[in-house]
Design an enzyme around this catalytic site. Structure first.
Site, PDB file in Angstrom:
ATOM      1  N   LYS A 273      24.910  43.263  32.063  1.00  0.00           N
ATOM      2  CA  LYS A 273      26.066  43.014  32.934  1.00  0.00           C
ATOM      3  C   LYS A 273      27.321  43.328  32.140  1.00  0.00           C
ATOM      4  O   LYS A 273      27.592  42.686  31.118  1.00  0.00           O
ATOM      5  CB  LYS A 273      26.078  41.550  33.401  1.00  0.00           C
ATOM      6  CG  LYS A 273      27.369  41.129  34.123  1.00  0.00           C
ATOM      7  CD  LYS A 273      27.311  39.691  34.660  1.00  0.00           C
ATOM      8  CE  LYS A 273      28.669  39.227  35.197  1.00  0.00           C
ATOM      9  NZ  LYS A 273      28.633  37.846  35.733  1.00  0.00           N
ATOM     10  N   ASP A 278      36.297  38.998  34.596  1.00  0.00           N
ATOM     11  CA  ASP A 278      35.893  38.410  35.875  1.00  0.00           C
ATOM     12  C   ASP A 278      36.961  37.436  36.355  1.00  0.00           C
ATOM     13  O   ASP A 278      36.982  36.274  35.949  1.00  0.00           O
ATOM     14  CB  ASP A 278      34.538  37.708  35.725  1.00  0.00           C
ATOM     15  CG  ASP A 278      34.016  37.160  37.049  1.00  0.00           C
ATOM     16  OD1 ASP A 278      34.624  37.471  38.102  1.00  0.00           O
ATOM     17  OD2 ASP A 278      33.008  36.429  37.028  1.00  0.00           O
ATOM     18  N   LYS A 285      38.929  32.685  40.763  1.00  0.00           N
ATOM     19  CA  LYS A 285      38.594  31.541  39.927  1.00  0.00           C
ATOM     20  C   LYS A 285      39.841  30.703  39.660  1.00  0.00           C
ATOM     21  O   LYS A 285      40.931  31.256  39.555  1.00  0.00           O
ATOM     22  CB  LYS A 285      38.071  32.024  38.559  1.00  0.00           C
ATOM     23  CG  LYS A 285      36.684  32.619  38.574  1.00  0.00           C
ATOM     24  CD  LYS A 285      36.237  32.962  37.158  1.00  0.00           C
ATOM     25  CE  LYS A 285      34.885  33.648  37.144  1.00  0.00           C
ATOM     26  NZ  LYS A 285      33.766  32.777  37.565  1.00  0.00           N
ATOM     27  N   ASP A 296      32.637  38.348  29.962  1.00  0.00           N
ATOM     28  CA  ASP A 296      31.640  38.461  31.025  1.00  0.00           C
ATOM     29  C   ASP A 296      30.849  39.779  30.924  1.00  0.00           C
ATOM     30  O   ASP A 296      29.998  40.052  31.754  1.00  0.00           O
ATOM     31  CB  ASP A 296      32.315  38.322  32.400  1.00  0.00           C
ATOM     32  CG  ASP A 296      31.384  37.750  33.460  1.00  0.00           C
ATOM     33  OD1 ASP A 296      30.391  37.093  33.083  1.00  0.00           O
ATOM     34  OD2 ASP A 296      31.651  37.971  34.659  1.00  0.00           O
ATOM     35  N   ASP A 355      33.040  36.237  43.748  1.00  0.00           N
ATOM     36  CA  ASP A 355      32.843  35.800  42.363  1.00  0.00           C
ATOM     37  C   ASP A 355      31.367  35.884  41.948  1.00  0.00           C
ATOM     38  O   ASP A 355      31.050  35.716  40.776  1.00  0.00           O
ATOM     39  CB  ASP A 355      33.376  34.375  42.191  1.00  0.00           C
ATOM     40  CG  ASP A 355      33.584  34.003  40.724  1.00  0.00           C
ATOM     41  OD1 ASP A 355      33.531  34.906  39.861  1.00  0.00           O
ATOM     42  OD2 ASP A 355      33.813  32.806  40.458  1.00  0.00           O
ATOM     43  N   ARG A 359      25.509  39.955  39.970  1.00  0.00           N
ATOM     44  CA  ARG A 359      24.248  40.376  40.598  1.00  0.00           C
ATOM     45  C   ARG A 359      24.423  41.656  41.404  1.00  0.00           C
ATOM     46  O   ARG A 359      23.465  42.416  41.581  1.00  0.00           O
ATOM     47  CB  ARG A 359      23.698  39.223  41.462  1.00  0.00           C
ATOM     48  CG  ARG A 359      24.545  38.866  42.661  1.00  0.00           C
ATOM     49  CD  ARG A 359      24.241  37.477  43.200  1.00  0.00           C
ATOM     50  NE  ARG A 359      24.786  36.414  42.343  1.00  0.00           N
ATOM     51  CZ  ARG A 359      24.568  35.115  42.531  1.00  0.00           C
ATOM     52  NH1 ARG A 359      23.815  34.709  43.549  1.00  0.00           N
ATOM     53  NH2 ARG A 359      25.125  34.225  41.721  1.00  0.00           N
TER      54      ARG A 359
HETATM   55  N1  BES Z   1      30.667  35.232  35.256  1.00  0.00           N
HETATM   56  C1  BES Z   1      30.351  34.168  36.127  1.00  0.00           C
HETATM   57  C2  BES Z   1      29.329  33.197  35.546  1.00  0.00           C
HETATM   58  C3  BES Z   1      29.801  32.361  34.401  1.00  0.00           C
HETATM   59  C4  BES Z   1      30.426  31.146  34.625  1.00  0.00           C
HETATM   60  C5  BES Z   1      29.576  32.773  33.113  1.00  0.00           C
HETATM   61  C6  BES Z   1      30.850  30.388  33.564  1.00  0.00           C
HETATM   62  C7  BES Z   1      29.978  31.997  32.051  1.00  0.00           C
HETATM   63  C8  BES Z   1      30.634  30.808  32.278  1.00  0.00           C
HETATM   64  C9  BES Z   1      29.769  34.711  37.421  1.00  0.00           C
HETATM   65  O1  BES Z   1      30.233  35.957  37.819  1.00  0.00           O
HETATM   66  C10 BES Z   1      30.165  33.748  38.482  1.00  0.00           C
HETATM   67  O2  BES Z   1      31.324  33.612  38.711  1.00  0.00           O
HETATM   68  N2  BES Z   1      29.178  33.108  39.105  1.00  0.00           N
HETATM   69  C11 BES Z   1      29.424  32.152  40.126  1.00  0.00           C
HETATM   70  C12 BES Z   1      28.465  32.432  41.253  1.00  0.00           C
HETATM   71  C13 BES Z   1      28.739  31.664  42.512  1.00  0.00           C
HETATM   72  C14 BES Z   1      30.032  32.115  43.118  1.00  0.00           C
HETATM   73  C15 BES Z   1      27.580  31.895  43.459  1.00  0.00           C
HETATM   74  C16 BES Z   1      29.193  30.758  39.537  1.00  0.00           C
HETATM   75  O3  BES Z   1      28.254  30.600  38.755  1.00  0.00           O
HETATM   76  O4  BES Z   1      29.963  29.882  39.852  1.00  0.00           O
HETATM   77 ZN    ZN Z   2      30.831  37.189  36.301  1.00  0.00          ZN
HETATM   78 MN    MN Z   3      32.048  35.865  38.882  1.00  0.00          MN
END
Ligand code: BES
Ligand code: ZN
Ligand code: MN
Length: 511
Positions: A273, A278, A285, A296, A355, A359
């Protein structure tokens, strides 16, 4: 200016890890002014004080200092990570270094502690090496190297310099063991440095440029798809996620072919990834959650650093590395909640949260790998979900796998590398949560979040043996901790290399 192995495009010169020299020296005969790290072990039972490791008695005699008394004065226990500095007249010093139970991982942490204490010195003699078998020696070297990590973007250079040279008190015939460890540590260092690079420099094209330099240096083939090629090629996830950014997406493809490759040499694809920042996109966020999001692209960094080290660790199988690089930005051209994306190969996704972008880009890369490269196995690495952090805390990464042998190999490599993973289930009970009213799946299926994210990805793997490493829990640390230094960790490169250096990494995995 000379370019070093740790320099990065567009940044001022970076510091380098120490050089390693092997020499069986007598602790008592070290020159005045020397810095020497001596092992300290906890006593046999609690009522005893700690004891000195090899060379301790000689060194005490030569210096005319009772080092056991020094330990008692500092209430030292011999616990791993403990370093008691005893300064000597003439600029020298003894680093009394706790080695705890003297397991390989204790050597790694002790090495990191020595590296921190020896910063800005030209040389450190490390007596602990005399106690180490090959596994422990490798861990010690990894610790000495990664504990020296520094990253800077300052006008006046780094504020601290790693120790210049480490003299390991052991048989010079063990140099190949040390070299292998230093190679793997460098990969960890490089992925950490990439993850630490600020996103005003680190955009998808920058990542591709850095990959080109490393590919040339290590003899890898490289191909980079730009945004026009990605659009024409049907990479809908990468295009959607990257379309708001002033710096468009890239798919980086690196190819490693071992020297003795035959037609039937197994083939592994690694996917990373590569979200270079992000923001969350329109599902933005909160400010606090965004602060660390330059890292990220850790999965992509891990893939690049691993690929660049494969030849040096004599990896016996073919490996293709794919980095799906995009910036998840906010602008008038952002993709929106409610949009439907068509991925590489035709599967569609309804975006309910912009966010959950990782995936979407991984889906394209996995589908591309399965359809075009037809590998024997697929492994992806991604800082994918906050849910994995909730499940596992901040010291263990999540592993999902469709094959038990693959899972075991990777887990064991993680143990050896000191990059620990815990397997979570691809529980099909939650499959229905992925359903969308209008598309093949929904990108934000709800909880359990790490599992539904993994289930989302599984649809793009065409039934191939597949492992997914959700490294969000271990992406960074708020304090120095063993080989981790405050900030991004670069977690994953060392574990992949400890796996891929083996004689037959894919043995027993059905293809
Ligand atoms: N990059 C984030 C995941 C992440 C969060 C990595 C905190 C490291 C620390 C990912 O892209 C994300 O934002 N995921 C969301 C998914 C949700 C919106 C379904 C999450 O985990 O909140
Ligand atoms: Zn992310
Ligand atoms: Mn994200």
């Amino acid at each position: 200016m000379k370019v070093s192995a740790t320099d990065l495009v567009g940044l001022p010169g970076q510091v380098t890890p120490p050089a390693f020299v092997l020499e069986e020296y007598a602790a008592g005969q070290l020159p005045a002014g020397a810095l020497v790290a001596l092992a300290v072990l906890p006593g046999e039972d609690v009522t005893d004080g700690p004891v000195l490791g090899p060379g301790g008695a000689e060194l005490s005699d030569a210096l005319g200092v009772d080092l056991l008394e020094v330990l008692a004065l500092h209430r030292a226990t011999g616990a791993v990570g403990e370093v008691t500095l005893h300064a000597l007249p003439g600029g020298g010093a003894v680093l009394l270094t706790g080695l705890g139970e003297a397991r390989a991982r204790d050597f790694r942490d002790a090495g990191a502690a020595i590296a921190r204490a020896a910063k800005d010195r030209s040389r450190v003699h490390v007596g602990l090496a005399a106690l180490a078998d090959d596994t422990a020696l490798r861990a010690l070297v990894e610790g000495l190297s990664l504990g020296s990590f520094e990253f800077h973007w300052r006008s006046g250079g780094a504020t601290a310099q790693p120790v210049g040279e480490v003299v390991l008190a052991t048989d010079p015939g063990r140099q190949p063991v040390v070299d292998r460890a230093a190679t793997i540590a460098l990969a960890g260092w490089r992925s950490r440095a990439l993850a630490t690079t600020p996103s005003n420099l680190k955009n998808p094209a920058w990542l591709a440029r850095q990959a080109e330099l490393w590919a040339r240096e290590s003899g890898l083939e490289i191909e980079v798809l730009d945004e026009v090629q990605l659009r024409d090629g049907g990479f809908g996830g990468l295009i959607a996620v990257g379309q708001a950014s002033a710096t468009p997406p890239r798919l980086i493809r690196l190819t490693y072919t071992p020297p003795k490759a035959k037609r039937r040499t197994p083939h592994l694809v690694l996917v990373g990834k590569g979200i270079t920042f992000d923001s969350g996109g329109l599902s933005i966020k909160p400010a606090e959650s965004m602060v660390t999001m330059k890292r990220d692209m850790t999965g992509g960094a891990v893939v690049l650093a691993t690929m660049a080290a494969l030849a040096a660790v004599d990896c016996p199988i073919r490996v293709t590395g794919l980095v799906a690089a995009a910036e998840n930005a906010v602008s008038g051209s952002s993709y929106r909640p409610g949009d439907v994306i068509t991925h590489y190969g035709g599967r569609t996704t309804e975006v309910t949260n912009t966010d959950a972008e990782g995936r979407l880009v991984l889906a394209d890369a996995l589908a591309y790998a399965a359809a075009e490269l037809k590998p024997d196995a697929l492994v992806d690495v991604a800082t994918l979900t906050g849910a994995a952090k909730v499940a596992l805390g901040l010291k263990t990464g999540a592993l999902f796998a469709t094959d038990d042998v693959l899972a075991t190999r990777i887990t064991e490599a993680g143990e050896t590398a000191g990059e620990r993973l815990w397997r979570l289930p691809l529980a099909d009970a939650y499959e229905e949560r992925l359903s969308s009213k209008i598309a093949d799946s929904d990108n934000a299926a709800g909880g359990p979040g790490a599992i539904t994210a993994a289930l989302f990805l599984q649809h793009f793997t065409d039934g191939l043996p597949w492992a997914h490493l959700d490294v969000a829990p271990v992406g960074d640390t708020t304090a120095d901790d063993g080989v981790w230094t405050t900030g991004p960790s670069g977690f994953g490169a060392r574990l992949l290399l400890h796996w891929l250096e083996q004689a037959d990494p894919l043995e027993g995995i059905p293809s």
